[in-house]
Design an enzyme around this catalytic site. Structure first.
Site, mmCIF file in Angstrom:
data_model
loop_
_atom_site.group_PDB
_atom_site.id
_atom_site.type_symbol
_atom_site.label_atom_id
_atom_site.label_comp_id
_atom_site.label_asym_id
_atom_site.label_seq_id
_atom_site.Cartn_x
_atom_site.Cartn_y
_atom_site.Cartn_z
ATOM 1 N N HIS A 130 21.719 64.514 72.094
ATOM 2 C CA HIS A 130 20.805 63.661 72.852
ATOM 3 C C HIS A 130 20.542 62.417 72.005
ATOM 4 O O HIS A 130 20.335 62.512 70.794
ATOM 5 C CB HIS A 130 19.508 64.437 73.119
ATOM 6 C CG HIS A 130 18.424 63.595 73.721
ATOM 7 N ND1 HIS A 130 18.638 62.763 74.786
ATOM 8 C CD2 HIS A 130 17.103 63.469 73.389
ATOM 9 C CE1 HIS A 130 17.506 62.165 75.092
ATOM 10 N NE2 HIS A 130 16.563 62.567 74.259
ATOM 11 N N ASN A 185 17.312 55.675 74.521
ATOM 12 C CA ASN A 185 17.135 57.053 74.983
ATOM 13 C C ASN A 185 17.077 57.049 76.515
ATOM 14 O O ASN A 185 16.112 56.579 77.100
ATOM 15 C CB ASN A 185 15.838 57.608 74.378
ATOM 16 C CG ASN A 185 15.549 59.039 74.792
ATOM 17 O OD1 ASN A 185 16.160 59.568 75.710
ATOM 18 N ND2 ASN A 185 14.606 59.663 74.116
ATOM 19 N N CYS A 197 14.156 65.336 78.670
ATOM 20 C CA CYS A 197 15.390 64.926 77.980
ATOM 21 C C CYS A 197 16.382 66.070 77.812
ATOM 22 O O CYS A 197 17.570 65.837 77.596
ATOM 23 C CB CYS A 197 15.057 64.315 76.625
ATOM 24 S SG CYS A 197 14.106 62.809 76.773
HETATM 25 N N1 COA Z 1 7.629 47.676 66.186
HETATM 26 C C1 COA Z 1 6.974 47.475 65.021
HETATM 27 N N2 COA Z 1 6.154 48.371 64.494
HETATM 28 C C2 COA Z 1 5.971 49.515 65.157
HETATM 29 C C3 COA Z 1 6.621 49.786 66.376
HETATM 30 C C4 COA Z 1 7.471 48.801 66.894
HETATM 31 N N3 COA Z 1 8.148 48.954 68.044
HETATM 32 N N4 COA Z 1 6.245 51.005 66.802
HETATM 33 C C5 COA Z 1 5.400 51.490 65.892
HETATM 34 N N5 COA Z 1 5.222 50.596 64.900
HETATM 35 C C6 COA Z 1 4.406 50.694 63.706
HETATM 36 C C7 COA Z 1 3.294 51.684 63.860
HETATM 37 O O1 COA Z 1 2.181 51.074 64.484
HETATM 38 C C8 COA Z 1 3.028 52.054 62.423
HETATM 39 O O2 COA Z 1 2.226 51.060 61.840
HETATM 40 P P1 COA Z 1 1.038 51.462 60.831
HETATM 41 O O3 COA Z 1 1.744 52.149 59.688
HETATM 42 O O4 COA Z 1 0.451 50.146 60.507
HETATM 43 O O5 COA Z 1 0.164 52.379 61.611
HETATM 44 C C9 COA Z 1 4.396 51.975 61.758
HETATM 45 O O6 COA Z 1 5.202 51.179 62.648
HETATM 46 C C10 COA Z 1 5.063 53.307 61.576
HETATM 47 O O7 COA Z 1 4.970 54.020 62.802
HETATM 48 P P2 COA Z 1 5.519 55.464 62.957
HETATM 49 O O8 COA Z 1 5.280 55.932 64.355
HETATM 50 O O9 COA Z 1 5.052 56.319 61.836
HETATM 51 O O10 COA Z 1 7.075 55.164 62.739
HETATM 52 P P3 COA Z 1 8.277 56.152 62.639
HETATM 53 O O11 COA Z 1 9.049 55.808 61.456
HETATM 54 O O12 COA Z 1 7.880 57.578 62.826
HETATM 55 O O13 COA Z 1 9.147 55.744 63.899
HETATM 56 C C11 COA Z 1 9.636 56.532 66.115
HETATM 57 C C12 COA Z 1 8.618 55.864 65.172
HETATM 58 C C13 COA Z 1 9.037 56.675 67.476
HETATM 59 C C14 COA Z 1 10.850 55.649 66.178
HETATM 60 C C15 COA Z 1 10.033 57.911 65.532
HETATM 61 O O14 COA Z 1 8.858 58.600 65.181
HETATM 62 C C16 COA Z 1 10.813 58.745 66.487
HETATM 63 O O15 COA Z 1 11.949 58.451 66.761
HETATM 64 N N6 COA Z 1 10.238 59.861 66.974
HETATM 65 C C17 COA Z 1 10.901 60.847 67.771
HETATM 66 C C18 COA Z 1 11.423 60.284 69.022
HETATM 67 C C19 COA Z 1 12.109 61.360 69.785
HETATM 68 O O16 COA Z 1 12.812 62.184 69.274
HETATM 69 N N7 COA Z 1 11.925 61.431 71.004
HETATM 70 C C20 COA Z 1 12.560 62.451 71.730
HETATM 71 C C21 COA Z 1 11.880 62.526 72.925
HETATM 72 S S1 COA Z 1 12.976 62.591 74.219
#
Ligand code: COA
Length: 321
Positions: A248, A278, A115
């Site tokens: 980004h 993304n 990215c």
């Molecule tokens: N729909 C519904 N629930 C979902 C889900 C989806 N698409 N994806 C994950 N969940 C659930 C998980 O299973 C978890 O459930 P649990 O609490 O029962 O285990 C809950 O939602 C919370 O998951 P979590 O991963 O802690 O959520 P989050 O608030 O951290 O959001 C992301 C997840 C991926 C959106 C976030 O962590 C993020 O944006 N990370 C960085 C991404 C990034 O910068 N990438 C750059 C790379 S280029």
């Protein structure tokens, strides 16, 4: 001799036609429009047609950037493509785009920094142009991330999209508009946080993207903010002088978190994550293009770009458009 600077002679972008909404994703994985919008800010993303490859997307963006610059492909002698989703293992996506443009001169190669790729590619092209090796470059960020997603994994498949953006860079002896500086970083020890499950040498497949979302989130806000602070200090630029922050587009909460940390007013933040998701190396030039097209970014404006991705790699760049 006056010091040369690389100016952005033109820019353009391309998005595939097919729109994939959150509602549609929720018909095949256990998720909802509410969850995706609340946790990421994403409403929809574009998905390349099966007949389209990364080089097709990159070629369209390149043509748009050349038209914007009022230049012909033959004016270009360097093509650098930032991509994680190359058409083929070889030749490079840049070589394929060079051929599509009908070019028979100069050099073409890909940069792989996931990215952060567009920021890395800008720095590489800038160095080669300023060193006098080439005169004009096409720097392209192009991705078909949809091809490396596990469409049964709700924690990743909702996040990414396809697209391409391109800039034409040209060495100039006049003025102070152009690329002003960079901060580039990588810490490979964080590979387990964001990677694919395969690769041609390891598994003879491309594998699927996996990510430890919350861990990457924490690294993102801190590392990106630090990178931008280092860069601004090195270039002796006050954050208040930045006209536009073009981050980004990974997650609305990350880009707002970074803006808040550096006290960048929210109305200076260019955000396209809602419509594009993304798009990895394509996300910064796509967002930049959107803000130029709608009249926000204008010639002479000072813009701060940043990205973080697999590696982890991250970085920032300053450009006076
Ligand atoms: N729909 C519904 N629930 C979902 C889900 C989806 N698409 N994806 C994950 N969940 C659930 C998980 O299973 C978890 O459930 P649990 O609490 O029962 O285990 C809950 O939602 C919370 O998951 P979590 O991963 O802690 O959520 P989050 O608030 O951290 O959001 C992301 C997840 C991926 C959106 C976030 O962590 C993020 O944006 N990370 C960085 C991404 C990034 O910068 N990438 C750059 C790379 S280029």
């Amino acid at each position: 001799m006056t010091e040369s600077i690389c100016r952005v002679a033109g820019q353009g972008a391309y998005l595939p036609e097919r729109v994939l909404t959150n509602a549609e994703i929720s018909t095949f994985v256990d998720t909802s429009d509410e969850w995706i919008r609340a946790r990421t800010g994403i409403s929809e993303r574009r998905i390349a047609d099966e007949s389209q490859t990364t080089s097709d997307l990159g070629y369209q963006a390149a043509k748009a950037a050349l038209a914007d610059a009022g230049l012909d492909a033959n004016d270009i002698d360097l093509i650098v493509v930032a991509t994680t989703t190359a058409d083929l293992v070889f030749p490079s996506t840049a070589a394929l785009i060079q051929d599509r443009l009908g070019l028979r001169q100069g050099a073409a190669f890909d940069v792989q920094a996931v990215c952060s790729g567009f920021i890395y590619a800008l720095a590489v092209a800038d160095g080669l142009l300023k060193g006098g090796v080439f005169n004009r470059a096409l720097v392209i960020g192009a991705e078909t991330m949809s091809r490396i997603l596990d469409w049964e994994d709700r924690s990743t498949c909702v996040l990414f999209g396809d697209g391409a953006g391109a800039w034409v860079l040209e060495r100039s002896q006049e003025g102070n508009s152009g690329l002003l500086g960079y901060d580039l970083r990588c810490e490979g020890r964080y590979t387990p946080l964001l990677k694919t499950t395969g690769g041609v040498s390891a598994t003879k497949t491309s594998g699927f993207l996996t990510m430890e979302g919350p861990a990457v989130f924490k690294h993102a806000v801190k590392k990106i903010s630090n990178s931008m602070e280092r860069l601004l200090e090195r270039e002796a630029i006050d954050i208040a002088d930045i006209d536009w922050f073009v981050p980004h587009q990974a997650n609305q909460r990350i880009l707002e978190g970074v803006a808040d940390k550096l006290k960048i007013s929210r109305d200076k933040v260019v955000s396209t994550v809602a419509r594009h998701g993304n798009t990895s190396a394509a996300s910064v030039p796509l967002a930049f293009h959107q803000a130029v097209a709608d009249g926000r970014i204008q010639r002479g404006h000072l813009c701060l770009l940043e990205a973080l991705g697999g590696g982890l790699t991250w970085g920032s760049a300053l450009v006076r458009f």
